[in-house]
Design a protein around this motif. Structure first.
Motif, PDB file in Angstrom:
ATOM      1  N   LEU A   1       1.033  -1.451  -0.036  1.00 17.22           N
ATOM      2  CA  LEU A   1       0.193   0.027  -0.039  1.00 17.22           C
ATOM      3  C   LEU A   1       0.570   1.624  -0.162  1.00 17.22           C
ATOM      4  CD1 LEU A   1      -3.318   1.166   0.011  1.00 17.22           C
ATOM      5  CD2 LEU A   1      -2.906   1.136   1.974  1.00 17.22           C
ATOM      6  N   SER A   2       1.962   1.194   0.583  1.00 18.80           N
ATOM      7  CA  SER A   2       2.961   2.500   1.095  1.00 18.80           C
ATOM      8  C   SER A   2       3.602   2.177  -0.416  1.00 18.80           C
ATOM      9  CB  SER A   2       3.095   2.062   2.155  1.00 18.80           C
ATOM     10  OG  SER A   2       4.194   1.264   2.080  1.00 18.80           O
ATOM     11  N   GLY A   3       4.150   1.038  -1.060  1.00 23.41           N
ATOM     12  CA  GLY A   3       4.736   1.820  -2.187  1.00 23.41           C
ATOM     13  C   GLY A   3       6.154   1.237  -1.276  1.00 23.41           C
ATOM     14  N   ALA A   4       6.884   1.118  -0.402  1.00 23.83           N
ATOM     15  CA  ALA A   4       7.775   0.801  -0.187  1.00 23.83           C
ATOM     16  C   ALA A   4       8.352  -0.536  -0.098  1.00 23.83           C
ATOM     17  CB  ALA A   4       7.923   0.714   1.959  1.00 23.83           C
ATOM     18  N   ASP A   5       9.744  -0.679  -0.463  1.00 25.43           N
ATOM     19  CA  ASP A   5       9.952  -1.943  -0.951  1.00 25.43           C
ATOM     20  C   ASP A   5      10.488  -2.068   0.464  1.00 25.43           C
ATOM     21  OD1 ASP A   5      13.218  -1.527   0.551  1.00 25.43           O
ATOM     22  OD2 ASP A   5      13.235  -0.376  -0.779  1.00 25.43           O
ATOM     23  N   ARG A   6      10.520  -3.609   0.555  1.00 28.85           N
ATOM     24  CA  ARG A   6      11.019  -4.658   1.830  1.00 28.85           C
ATOM     25  C   ARG A   6      11.923  -4.664   2.843  1.00 28.85           C
ATOM     26  NH1 ARG A   6      10.051 -11.299  -0.838  1.00 28.85           N
ATOM     27  NH2 ARG A   6       8.003 -11.237  -1.190  1.00 28.85           N
ATOM     28  N   MET A   7      12.851  -4.107   2.425  1.00 29.61           N
ATOM     29  CA  MET A   7      13.835  -3.834   3.439  1.00 29.61           C
ATOM     30  C   MET A   7      13.588  -2.470   3.943  1.00 29.61           C
ATOM     31  SD  MET A   7      16.119  -5.513   4.598  1.00 29.61           S
ATOM     32  CE  MET A   7      18.059  -6.206   3.933  1.00 29.61           C
ATOM     33  N   MET A   8      13.189  -1.244   2.943  1.00 23.66           N
ATOM     34  CA  MET A   8      12.888  -0.301   4.105  1.00 23.66           C
ATOM     35  C   MET A   8      11.930  -0.083   4.687  1.00 23.66           C
ATOM     36  SD  MET A   8      13.702   2.787   3.944  1.00 23.66           S
ATOM     37  CE  MET A   8      14.008   3.285   2.384  1.00 23.66           C
ATOM     38  N   THR A   9      10.830  -1.343   4.419  1.00 20.36           N
ATOM     39  CA  THR A   9       9.589  -1.436   5.083  1.00 20.36           C
ATOM     40  C   THR A   9       9.805  -2.074   6.686  1.00 20.36           C
ATOM     41  OG1 THR A   9       7.892  -2.247   3.588  1.00 20.36           O
ATOM     42  CG2 THR A   9       7.501  -2.353   5.743  1.00 20.36           C
ATOM     43  N   SER A  10      10.832  -2.873   6.787  1.00 24.11           N
ATOM     44  CA  SER A  10      11.681  -3.353   7.633  1.00 24.11           C
ATOM     45  C   SER A  10      12.224  -2.777   8.591  1.00 24.11           C
ATOM     46  CB  SER A  10      12.586  -5.021   7.399  1.00 24.11           C
ATOM     47  OG  SER A  10      13.101  -5.890   8.360  1.00 24.11           O
ATOM     48  N   LYS A  11      13.132  -1.737   7.871  1.00 23.16           N
ATOM     49  CA  LYS A  11      13.716  -0.745   9.070  1.00 23.16           C
ATOM     50  C   LYS A  11      13.165  -0.045   9.323  1.00 23.16           C
ATOM     51  CE  LYS A  11      18.018  -1.432   6.339  1.00 23.16           C
ATOM     52  NZ  LYS A  11      18.945  -1.278   5.750  1.00 23.16           N
ATOM     53  N   VAL A  12      12.299   0.675   8.963  1.00 23.16           N
ATOM     54  CA  VAL A  12      11.352   1.428   9.637  1.00 23.16           C
ATOM     55  C   VAL A  12      10.070   1.118  10.056  1.00 23.16           C
ATOM     56  CG1 VAL A  12       9.720   3.152   8.049  1.00 23.16           C
ATOM     57  CG2 VAL A  12      11.631   2.540   7.282  1.00 23.16           C
ATOM     58  N   LEU A  13       9.214   0.015   9.977  1.00 23.22           N
ATOM     59  CA  LEU A  13       8.754  -0.625  10.915  1.00 23.22           C
ATOM     60  C   LEU A  13       9.622  -0.972  12.380  1.00 23.22           C
ATOM     61  CD1 LEU A  13       6.486  -2.945   8.709  1.00 23.22           C
ATOM     62  CD2 LEU A  13       5.813  -1.131   9.854  1.00 23.22           C
ATOM     63  N   THR A  14      11.139  -1.604  12.332  1.00 23.51           N
ATOM     64  CA  THR A  14      10.912  -1.923  13.271  1.00 23.51           C
ATOM     65  C   THR A  14      11.274  -0.168  14.434  1.00 23.51           C
ATOM     66  OG1 THR A  14      12.984  -3.930  12.434  1.00 23.51           O
ATOM     67  CG2 THR A  14      13.830  -2.027  14.283  1.00 23.51           C
ATOM     68  N   THR A  15      11.922   0.934  13.268  1.00 16.47           N
ATOM     69  CA  THR A  15      12.463   2.071  14.291  1.00 16.47           C
ATOM     70  C   THR A  15      10.857   2.607  14.521  1.00 16.47           C
ATOM     71  OG1 THR A  15      14.068   3.238  12.893  1.00 16.47           O
ATOM     72  CG2 THR A  15      12.469   4.718  13.545  1.00 16.47           C
ATOM     73  N   LEU A  16       9.516   2.235  13.961  1.00 16.26           N
ATOM     74  CA  LEU A  16       8.480   2.806  14.769  1.00 16.26           C
ATOM     75  C   LEU A  16       8.029   2.493  16.282  1.00 16.26           C
ATOM     76  CD1 LEU A  16       6.290   3.027  11.225  1.00 16.26           C
ATOM     77  CD2 LEU A  16       7.460   4.762  12.680  1.00 16.26           C
ATOM     78  N   GLU A  17       8.025   0.258  15.615  1.00 15.95           N
ATOM     79  CA  GLU A  17       7.696  -0.504  16.705  1.00 15.95           C
ATOM     80  C   GLU A  17       8.995  -0.104  18.279  1.00 15.95           C
ATOM     81  OE1 GLU A  17       7.231  -4.896  17.448  1.00 15.95           O
ATOM     82  OE2 GLU A  17       9.025  -4.630  16.044  1.00 15.95           O
ATOM     83  N   ALA A  18      10.827   0.555  17.708  1.00 17.26           N
ATOM     84  CA  ALA A  18      11.384   1.041  18.917  1.00 17.26           C
ATOM     85  C   ALA A  18      10.328   2.260  20.029  1.00 17.26           C
ATOM     86  CB  ALA A  18      13.118   0.937  18.619  1.00 17.26           C
ATOM     87  N   ARG A  19       9.683   2.919  19.129  1.00 16.92           N
ATOM     88  CA  ARG A  19       8.569   4.189  18.933  1.00 16.92           C
ATOM     89  C   ARG A  19       8.237   3.893  19.770  1.00 16.92           C
ATOM     90  NH1 ARG A  19       8.758   9.125  15.635  1.00 16.92           N
ATOM     91  NH2 ARG A  19       8.037   9.833  17.238  1.00 16.92           N
ATOM     92  N   GLY A  20       7.429   2.598  20.133  1.00 17.94           N
ATOM     93  CA  GLY A  20       6.373   2.206  21.095  1.00 17.94           C
ATOM     94  C   GLY A  20       5.023   2.643  19.977  1.00 17.94           C
ATOM     95  N   LEU A  21       5.152   3.036  18.815  1.00 17.58           N
ATOM     96  CA  LEU A  21       4.060   3.237  17.620  1.00 17.58           C
ATOM     97  C   LEU A  21       3.314   2.160  17.462  1.00 17.58           C
ATOM     98  CD1 LEU A  21       5.979   5.884  16.123  1.00 17.58           C
ATOM     99  CD2 LEU A  21       4.199   5.832  18.472  1.00 17.58           C
ATOM    100  N   LEU A  22       3.876   0.921  16.892  1.00 21.45           N
ATOM    101  CA  LEU A  22       2.972  -0.117  16.952  1.00 21.45           C
ATOM    102  C   LEU A  22       3.999  -0.638  17.378  1.00 21.45           C
ATOM    103  CD1 LEU A  22       5.022  -2.066  13.896  1.00 21.45           C
ATOM    104  CD2 LEU A  22       3.813  -0.023  12.770  1.00 21.45           C
ATOM    105  N   THR A  23       3.292  -2.601  17.147  1.00 17.05           N
ATOM    106  CA  THR A  23       4.176  -3.707  17.745  1.00 17.05           C
ATOM    107  C   THR A  23       3.632  -4.872  16.602  1.00 17.05           C
ATOM    108  OG1 THR A  23       1.584  -4.143  18.782  1.00 17.05           O
ATOM    109  CG2 THR A  23       2.880  -3.509  20.145  1.00 17.05           C
ATOM    110  N   ARG A  24       3.972  -6.118  16.862  1.00 13.76           N
ATOM    111  CA  ARG A  24       4.189  -6.911  15.238  1.00 13.76           C
ATOM    112  C   ARG A  24       3.750  -8.468  15.835  1.00 13.76           C
ATOM    113  NH1 ARG A  24       9.186  -6.082  11.429  1.00 13.76           N
ATOM    114  NH2 ARG A  24      10.202  -4.430  12.197  1.00 13.76           N
TER     115      ARG A  24
END
Length: 138
Positions: free
Chosen positions: A56-79
């Motif tokens: 949906l966002s148009g991001a590649d897999r590697m970028m998505t993984s890195k960004v989601l890890t950052t968002l998760e570390a900030r407490g904005l989402l969980t997996r």
């Protein structure tokens, strides 16, 4: 000069304006795009997979993984584990993430209004850009 040249430079101008608006919220454009995508997808079908958010966002897999890890570390989402696929994780926006994405969406709406204006010309442009983007996906 070609329409592609001007489209590229218009996109750069819009991106600079959005980046400036998101900066006080501590978000980059890519972080906002992924967090908002996860939030939107959650409202459609429940917590999405990382792949669905990337698409949906148009991001590649590697970028998505890195960004989601950052968002998760900030407490904005969980997996969380996907109940139907032991290899997959589902993304869940936390209350802090929902609050931040709500504020960021407001910023994006303000930037869009200032950049694209209102009325039938804006709607025609939106539809044409959507058409172009959908052609890319095919």
């Amino acid at each position: 000069m070609s329409p592609g040249f001007w489209l590229h430079h218009a996109a750069l101008s819009w991106r600079q304006a959005l980046d400036a608006g998101l900066r006080p919220l501590g978000l980059t454009h890519t972080q906002f795009n992924l967090l908002a995508s996860v939030n939107w997808l959650t409202g459609q079908d429940g917590p999405p997979t990382q792949q669905a958010a990337a698409e949906l966002s148009g991001a590649d897999r590697m970028m998505t993984s890195k960004v989601l890890t950052t968002l998760e570390a900030r407490g904005l989402l969980t997996r969380v584990p996907d109940p139907d696929d032991s290899r997959a994780k589902r993304l869940v926006v936390t209350p802090a993430g929902r609050d931040l994405v709500s504020r960021a969406v407001q910023v994006a709406a303000e930037v869009d209004a200032a950049f694209f204006g209102a009325g039938p010309d804006r709607e025609a442009l939106r539809l044409r850009l959507r058409e172009m983007a959908e052609n890319r996906a095919t």
